[in-house]
Scaffold this motif. Structure first.
Motif, PDB file in Angstrom:
ATOM      1  N   ARG A  39       0.800  -1.361  -0.066  1.00 37.41           N
ATOM      2  CA  ARG A  39       0.020  -0.025   0.035  1.00 37.41           C
ATOM      3  C   ARG A  39       0.921   1.330  -0.096  1.00 37.41           C
ATOM      4  N   THR A  40       2.065   1.225   0.451  1.00 37.58           N
ATOM      5  CA  THR A  40       3.004   2.497   0.355  1.00 37.58           C
ATOM      6  C   THR A  40       3.286   2.809  -0.906  1.00 37.58           C
ATOM      7  N   ASP A  41       3.449   1.811  -1.997  1.00 33.83           N
ATOM      8  CA  ASP A  41       3.662   2.102  -3.205  1.00 33.83           C
ATOM      9  C   ASP A  41       2.400   2.750  -3.893  1.00 33.83           C
ATOM     10  N   ALA A 143       7.935 -12.534  -1.046  1.00 38.52           N
ATOM     11  CA  ALA A 143       8.383 -11.226  -1.433  1.00 38.52           C
ATOM     12  C   ALA A 143       7.530 -10.211  -0.331  1.00 38.52           C
ATOM     13  N   PRO A 144       6.332 -10.816   0.004  1.00 39.52           N
ATOM     14  CA  PRO A 144       5.499  -9.965   1.032  1.00 39.52           C
ATOM     15  C   PRO A 144       5.951  -9.932   2.477  1.00 39.52           C
ATOM     16  N   LEU A 145       7.070 -10.708   2.772  1.00 42.16           N
ATOM     17  CA  LEU A 145       7.524 -10.507   4.129  1.00 42.16           C
ATOM     18  C   LEU A 145       8.518  -9.380   4.219  1.00 42.16           C
ATOM     19  N   LEU A 146       8.998  -9.073   3.094  1.00 39.13           N
ATOM     20  CA  LEU A 146      10.205  -7.856   3.270  1.00 39.13           C
ATOM     21  C   LEU A 146       9.464  -6.721   3.559  1.00 39.13           C
ATOM     22  N   CYS A 147       8.102  -6.549   3.808  1.00 33.43           N
ATOM     23  CA  CYS A 147       7.686  -5.286   4.243  1.00 33.43           C
ATOM     24  C   CYS A 147       6.366  -5.634   4.959  1.00 33.43           C
ATOM     25  N   ALA A 148       5.376  -6.293   4.506  1.00 30.48           N
ATOM     26  CA  ALA A 148       4.079  -6.474   5.046  1.00 30.48           C
ATOM     27  C   ALA A 148       4.491  -7.301   6.272  1.00 30.48           C
ATOM     28  N   GLY A 149       5.440  -8.540   6.181  1.00 32.46           N
ATOM     29  CA  GLY A 149       5.887  -9.088   7.111  1.00 32.46           C
ATOM     30  C   GLY A 149       6.697  -8.458   8.124  1.00 32.46           C
ATOM     31  N   LEU A 150       7.463  -7.711   7.696  1.00 33.79           N
ATOM     32  CA  LEU A 150       8.658  -7.041   8.635  1.00 33.79           C
ATOM     33  C   LEU A 150       7.780  -5.543   9.457  1.00 33.79           C
ATOM     34  N   ALA A 172      -2.196  -7.715   3.303  1.00 26.96           N
ATOM     35  CA  ALA A 172      -0.812  -8.513   3.242  1.00 26.96           C
ATOM     36  C   ALA A 172      -0.409  -8.535   4.653  1.00 26.96           C
ATOM     37  N   ALA A 173      -0.299  -7.211   5.287  1.00 24.11           N
ATOM     38  CA  ALA A 173       0.407  -7.692   6.717  1.00 24.11           C
ATOM     39  C   ALA A 173      -0.574  -8.241   7.536  1.00 24.11           C
ATOM     40  N   GLY A 174      -1.726  -7.925   7.709  1.00 19.85           N
ATOM     41  CA  GLY A 174      -2.860  -8.670   8.716  1.00 19.85           C
ATOM     42  C   GLY A 174      -2.687 -10.220   8.398  1.00 19.85           C
ATOM     43  N   HIS A 175      -2.830 -10.703   7.353  1.00 18.25           N
ATOM     44  CA  HIS A 175      -2.632 -12.407   7.165  1.00 18.25           C
ATOM     45  C   HIS A 175      -1.549 -12.512   7.476  1.00 18.25           C
ATOM     46  N   ILE A 176      -0.409 -12.228   7.498  1.00 20.41           N
ATOM     47  CA  ILE A 176       0.700 -12.645   7.792  1.00 20.41           C
ATOM     48  C   ILE A 176       0.984 -12.256   9.342  1.00 20.41           C
ATOM     49  N   ILE A 177       0.713 -11.512   9.974  1.00 20.73           N
ATOM     50  CA  ILE A 177       0.869 -11.311  11.343  1.00 20.73           C
ATOM     51  C   ILE A 177      -0.128 -12.078  12.210  1.00 20.73           C
ATOM     52  N   ALA A 178      -1.323 -12.358  11.526  1.00 13.64           N
ATOM     53  CA  ALA A 178      -2.176 -13.218  12.367  1.00 13.64           C
ATOM     54  C   ALA A 178      -1.676 -14.732  12.428  1.00 13.64           C
ATOM     55  N   GLN A 179      -0.941 -15.108  11.505  1.00 12.85           N
ATOM     56  CA  GLN A 179      -0.234 -16.600  11.478  1.00 12.85           C
ATOM     57  C   GLN A 179       0.765 -16.456  12.882  1.00 12.85           C
ATOM     58  N   VAL A 180       1.548 -15.453  13.000  1.00  3.46           N
ATOM     59  CA  VAL A 180       2.431 -15.473  13.986  1.00  3.46           C
ATOM     60  C   VAL A 180       1.873 -15.152  15.318  1.00  3.46           C
ATOM     61  N   ALA A 225      -4.877  -3.559  19.936  1.00  5.94           N
ATOM     62  CA  ALA A 225      -5.399  -3.477  18.413  1.00  5.94           C
ATOM     63  C   ALA A 225      -4.118  -3.100  17.614  1.00  5.94           C
ATOM     64  N   ILE A 226      -3.932  -3.312  16.182  1.00  5.82           N
ATOM     65  CA  ILE A 226      -3.068  -2.926  15.217  1.00  5.82           C
ATOM     66  C   ILE A 226      -3.683  -2.566  14.085  1.00  5.82           C
ATOM     67  N   ILE A 227      -3.618  -1.223  13.622  1.00  2.00           N
ATOM     68  CA  ILE A 227      -4.285  -0.741  12.365  1.00  2.00           C
ATOM     69  C   ILE A 227      -3.281  -0.639  11.553  1.00  2.00           C
ATOM     70  N   TYR A 228      -3.737  -1.667  10.223  1.00  2.00           N
ATOM     71  CA  TYR A 228      -2.916  -1.614   9.067  1.00  2.00           C
ATOM     72  C   TYR A 228      -3.702  -0.960   8.033  1.00  2.00           C
ATOM     73  N   ALA A 229      -4.745  -0.742   8.105  1.00  2.00           N
ATOM     74  CA  ALA A 229      -5.784  -0.049   6.856  1.00  2.00           C
ATOM     75  C   ALA A 229      -5.230   1.805   7.181  1.00  2.00           C
ATOM     76  N   PRO A 230      -5.034   2.232   6.000  1.00  2.85           N
ATOM     77  CA  PRO A 230      -4.841   3.685   6.270  1.00  2.85           C
ATOM     78  C   PRO A 230      -5.754   4.617   6.496  1.00  2.85           C
ATOM     79  N   ALA A 231      -6.700   4.389   7.231  1.00  2.00           N
ATOM     80  CA  ALA A 231      -7.820   5.087   7.642  1.00  2.00           C
ATOM     81  C   ALA A 231      -8.135   5.490   9.013  1.00  2.00           C
ATOM     82  N   GLY A 232      -7.862   6.854   9.171  1.00  2.00           N
ATOM     83  CA  GLY A 232      -7.705   7.591  10.261  1.00  2.00           C
ATOM     84  C   GLY A 232      -9.045   7.336  11.227  1.00  2.00           C
ATOM     85  N   GLU A 233     -10.340   6.936  10.673  1.00  2.00           N
ATOM     86  CA  GLU A 233     -11.544   6.907  11.407  1.00  2.00           C
ATOM     87  C   GLU A 233     -11.314   5.515  12.215  1.00  2.00           C
ATOM     88  N   LEU A 234     -10.412   4.725  11.987  1.00  2.00           N
ATOM     89  CA  LEU A 234     -10.200   3.359  12.598  1.00  2.00           C
ATOM     90  C   LEU A 234      -9.689   3.634  14.063  1.00  2.00           C
TER      91      LEU A 234
END
Length: 327
Positions: A39-41, A143-150, A172-180, A225-234
């Motif tokens: 999403r940063t892209d 590949a997604p581990l290099l940012c979403a994961g980190l 991307a980040a949420g589904h990786i970190i959920a597993q961890v 709670a961790i907010i991965y979506a770029p939505a301030g209202e969250l």
């Protein structure tokens, strides 16, 4: 060196042929095999980050093989498989670097933002900021581990020892970190856009104890709670969902404005913190943990020349898990 180049804000990425670059001192040239779409892209493409100098090649979840090494590179050799993350250089001299907080460096370079990234066939990287990957899982899955994961890992660490963990945004980040987090024995609650049954289904398949829209409350207060979506209202929504003394971690590099909210949502020692970038140690720690936790990324590969279409899909919430570009 074939690259995706963004000439002006919001303009379409275009293909361009450039002469092959030679790595300088301390640098490596990498032939790219996969680059995750983050999403940063989008924030780079949409000119939502400060001080972007165009043209720039986006992409910072890079997997590839070292092709050439520059002078004084002893850590990598041609043929090595490496991962190149968001943090591409730090000064090593400022207060933050000296105190072990290189993620807050005063003079950093960021892959795909302030230096060319991975929407290309090749890239030049500082050898010190390229992680050795060894052999194993295929490049698209890594590949997604290099940012979403980190970044996900750093945000999980900042969330503390929360047993009941909410994840707002299940991409991307949420589904990786959920597993961890589940591997660590935590109970995961996945919050998505209303109606996003695909992401909610993925969360349940991965072991989340609850999945639903972000405007609903969990059955019991969350520890963090961790907010991965770029939505301030969250932010107010997450503060409302955590218990007394709970913590809300904002994990994105960019977020829309946070709306006003009553003080009582923050009161009772709730904490609101942000994550900025990552350190190389974060990368080493997570790349060691991920295989132990059995992390498997949900990925869809697309040809590099479809980068514009894929970014549009990400913007519209049409990517399940993570998208990866392949040259």
């Amino acid at each position: 060196m074939r690259a995706m180049v963004l000439p002006t804000p919001r303009a379409r990425l275009r293909m361009e042929e450039r002469p092959e670059q030679m790595p300088g001192e301390g640098q490596i040239r990498v032939r790219i095999s996969a680059c995750g779409v983050c999403r940063t892209d989008l924030h780079v493409v949409d000119a939502e980050l400060p001080d972007i100098r165009y043209p720039i090649v986006p992409g910072h979840e890079i997997v590839g093989r070292v092709e050439l090494v520059g002078p004084n590179v002893t850590t990598h050799a041609p043929g090595d498989r490496v991962g190149i993350p968001w943090l591409g250089f730090t000064c090593g001299k400022c207060r933050f670097c000296r105190e072990g907080m290189e993620n807050l460096c005063d003079a950093p370079l960021f892959t795909g933002y302030t230096r060319d990234g991975g929407y290309a066939t090749h890239t030049i990287a500082d050898a010190r900021y390229a992680f050795p990957l060894g052999e194993g899982d295929n490049d698209v899955e890594i590949a997604p581990l290099l940012c979403a994961g980190l970044i996900g890992w750093r945000s999980l660490v900042l969330a503390g020892r929360a047993e009941r963990l909410g994840l707002y945004g299940f991409g991307a980040a949420g589904h990786i970190i959920a597993q961890v987090a589940i591997w660590q024995g935590r109970s995961v609650y996945a919050f998505t856009r209303r109606g996003d049954t695909a992401a909610q289904g993925l969360a349940r398949r991965l072991g989340a104890v609850w999945a639903g829209p972000s405007d609903e409350m969990p059955d019991e207060p969350l520890d963090a709670a961790i907010i991965y979506a770029p939505a301030g209202e969250l932010v107010p929504a997450a503060l409302r969902a955590v218990r007394k003394g709970g913590r809300v971690v904002c994990a994105g590099i960019h977020m829309t404005d946070i709306p006003g909210f009553p003080y009582h949502l923050l009161w009772e020692e709730r904490q609101l913190v942000s994550v900025a970038n990552l350190t190389r140690q974060d990368g080493l720690d997570f790349l060691r943990i991920a295989p132990q936790a059995g992390v498997r990324t949900e990925t869809t590969a697309y040809p590099l020349e479809h980068a514009n279409e894929v970014l549009g899909m990400l913007r519209n919430g049409q990517i399940l898990g993570a998208a990866v570009l392949t040259p």
